[in-house]
Design a protein around this motif. Structure first.
Motif, mmCIF file in Angstrom:
data_model
loop_
_atom_site.group_PDB
_atom_site.id
_atom_site.type_symbol
_atom_site.label_atom_id
_atom_site.label_comp_id
_atom_site.label_asym_id
_atom_site.label_seq_id
_atom_site.Cartn_x
_atom_site.Cartn_y
_atom_site.Cartn_z
ATOM 1 N N PHE A 58 0.952 -1.163 0.024
ATOM 2 C CA PHE A 58 0.115 -0.016 -0.019
ATOM 3 C C PHE A 58 0.849 1.236 0.027
ATOM 4 O O PHE A 58 2.164 1.241 0.104
ATOM 5 N N ARG A 59 0.461 2.373 -0.217
ATOM 6 C CA ARG A 59 1.252 3.464 -0.178
ATOM 7 C C ARG A 59 0.193 4.856 0.210
ATOM 8 O O ARG A 59 -1.002 4.636 -0.126
ATOM 9 N N ARG A 60 0.772 5.780 0.893
ATOM 10 C CA ARG A 60 0.011 6.874 1.380
ATOM 11 C C ARG A 60 0.700 8.083 0.949
ATOM 12 O O ARG A 60 1.962 8.359 1.249
ATOM 13 N N GLY A 100 -1.139 13.973 2.501
ATOM 14 C CA GLY A 100 -2.524 14.637 2.148
ATOM 15 C C GLY A 100 -3.379 13.668 1.477
ATOM 16 O O GLY A 100 -4.709 13.984 1.181
ATOM 17 N N LYS A 101 -3.388 12.336 1.273
ATOM 18 C CA LYS A 101 -4.147 11.680 0.525
ATOM 19 C C LYS A 101 -4.331 10.342 1.444
ATOM 20 O O LYS A 101 -3.420 10.002 2.325
ATOM 21 N N GLU A 102 -5.277 9.606 1.063
ATOM 22 C CA GLU A 102 -5.578 8.414 1.916
ATOM 23 C C GLU A 102 -4.774 7.305 1.572
ATOM 24 O O GLU A 102 -4.238 7.351 0.283
ATOM 25 N N ARG A 103 -4.629 6.364 2.336
ATOM 26 C CA ARG A 103 -3.733 5.113 1.868
ATOM 27 C C ARG A 103 -4.555 4.415 0.806
ATOM 28 O O ARG A 103 -5.636 4.352 0.890
ATOM 29 N N ASP A 138 4.161 8.861 -7.858
ATOM 30 C CA ASP A 138 4.412 7.879 -7.038
ATOM 31 C C ASP A 138 5.069 8.036 -5.717
ATOM 32 O O ASP A 138 5.019 7.213 -4.823
ATOM 33 N N THR A 139 5.307 9.304 -5.438
ATOM 34 C CA THR A 139 5.864 9.680 -4.273
ATOM 35 C C THR A 139 5.045 9.493 -3.119
ATOM 36 O O THR A 139 3.916 9.891 -3.204
ATOM 37 N N ALA A 140 5.433 8.514 -2.008
ATOM 38 C CA ALA A 140 4.492 8.213 -0.944
ATOM 39 C C ALA A 140 5.270 7.445 -0.024
ATOM 40 O O ALA A 140 6.573 7.044 -0.196
ATOM 41 N N VAL A 141 4.815 6.941 1.262
ATOM 42 C CA VAL A 141 5.311 6.040 2.253
ATOM 43 C C VAL A 141 4.713 4.762 1.710
ATOM 44 O O VAL A 141 3.356 4.704 1.601
ATOM 45 N N TYR A 142 5.582 3.855 1.305
ATOM 46 C CA TYR A 142 4.911 2.437 0.966
ATOM 47 C C TYR A 142 5.024 1.546 2.146
ATOM 48 O O TYR A 142 6.087 1.528 2.700
ATOM 49 N N TYR A 143 3.954 0.891 2.268
ATOM 50 C CA TYR A 143 3.868 -0.040 3.377
ATOM 51 C C TYR A 143 3.610 -1.438 2.772
ATOM 52 O O TYR A 143 2.876 -1.825 1.989
ATOM 53 N N CYS A 144 4.139 -2.511 3.758
ATOM 54 C CA CYS A 144 4.142 -3.731 3.290
ATOM 55 C C CYS A 144 3.036 -4.326 4.477
ATOM 56 O O CYS A 144 2.639 -3.750 5.428
ATOM 57 N N ALA A 145 2.033 -5.222 3.878
ATOM 58 C CA ALA A 145 0.967 -5.664 4.809
ATOM 59 C C ALA A 145 0.967 -7.350 4.505
ATOM 60 O O ALA A 145 1.104 -7.605 3.395
ATOM 61 N N GLY A 164 6.829 1.181 7.022
ATOM 62 C CA GLY A 164 6.847 1.963 5.974
ATOM 63 C C GLY A 164 8.105 2.382 5.530
ATOM 64 O O GLY A 164 9.051 2.415 6.439
ATOM 65 N N THR A 165 8.286 2.622 4.335
ATOM 66 C CA THR A 165 9.577 3.126 3.707
ATOM 67 C C THR A 165 9.197 4.442 2.708
ATOM 68 O O THR A 165 8.180 4.305 1.911
ATOM 69 N N GLN A 166 9.744 5.466 2.824
ATOM 70 C CA GLN A 166 9.546 6.752 2.026
ATOM 71 C C GLN A 166 10.290 6.508 0.364
ATOM 72 O O GLN A 166 11.382 6.186 0.312
ATOM 73 N N VAL A 167 9.477 6.884 -0.382
ATOM 74 C CA VAL A 167 9.687 6.738 -1.878
ATOM 75 C C VAL A 167 9.494 8.232 -2.355
ATOM 76 O O VAL A 167 8.251 8.672 -2.151
ATOM 77 N N THR A 168 10.528 8.943 -2.843
ATOM 78 C CA THR A 168 10.358 10.152 -3.425
ATOM 79 C C THR A 168 11.178 10.370 -4.879
ATOM 80 O O THR A 168 11.945 9.831 -5.125
#
Length: 119
Positions: A37-39, A42-45, A90-97, A112-116
């Motif tokens: 997932f990513r967030r 200012g946006k929802e996951r 695609d810039t977001a914090v990416y989460y594994c679930a 989470g891991t940040q992708v910029t």
């Protein structure tokens, strides 16, 4: 319990590539499906991609289809997200679930891991 640890985030230019990793530990024999997932700010996951632990089924959100590939290495208890042709969106914090059921009610989450992606 299942513990998830992501790695591989960073800063990349538009059009570049990154590969995220998610290492699972604990009761991994319970895992049925894993996802990314990513967030964005200012946006929802939002859902990005998922794969069954057996690797038989993959699923992607439309915006990444053809650019991102999810895969898993069951021997290493690790899921990957190969991201190509990255865009600033695609810039977001990416989460594994991870989940142990077939309904994708993800119970386990990484930090989470940040992708910029810079333009």
């Amino acid at each position: 319990q299942v513990q998830l640890v992501e790695s591989g985030g960073g800063v990349v230019q538009t059009g570049g590539s990154l590969r995220l990793s998610c290492a699972a530990s604990g009761r991994t024999f319970n895992i049925y499906d894993m996802a990314w997932f990513r967030r964005a700010p200012g946006k929802e996951r939002e859902f990005v991609a998922a794969i069954t632990w057996t690797g038989t089924t993959e699923d992607y959100t439309e915006s990444v289809n053809g650019r991102f590939t999810i895969s898993r290495d069951s021997a290493k208890n690790t899921v990957y997200l190969q991201m190509n042709s990255l865009k600033p969106d695609d810039t977001a914090v990416y989460y594994c679930a991870a989940t142990s059921d077939t309904l994708r009610s993800y119970s386990y989450w990484g930090q989470g891991t940040q992708v910029t992606v810079s333009s």
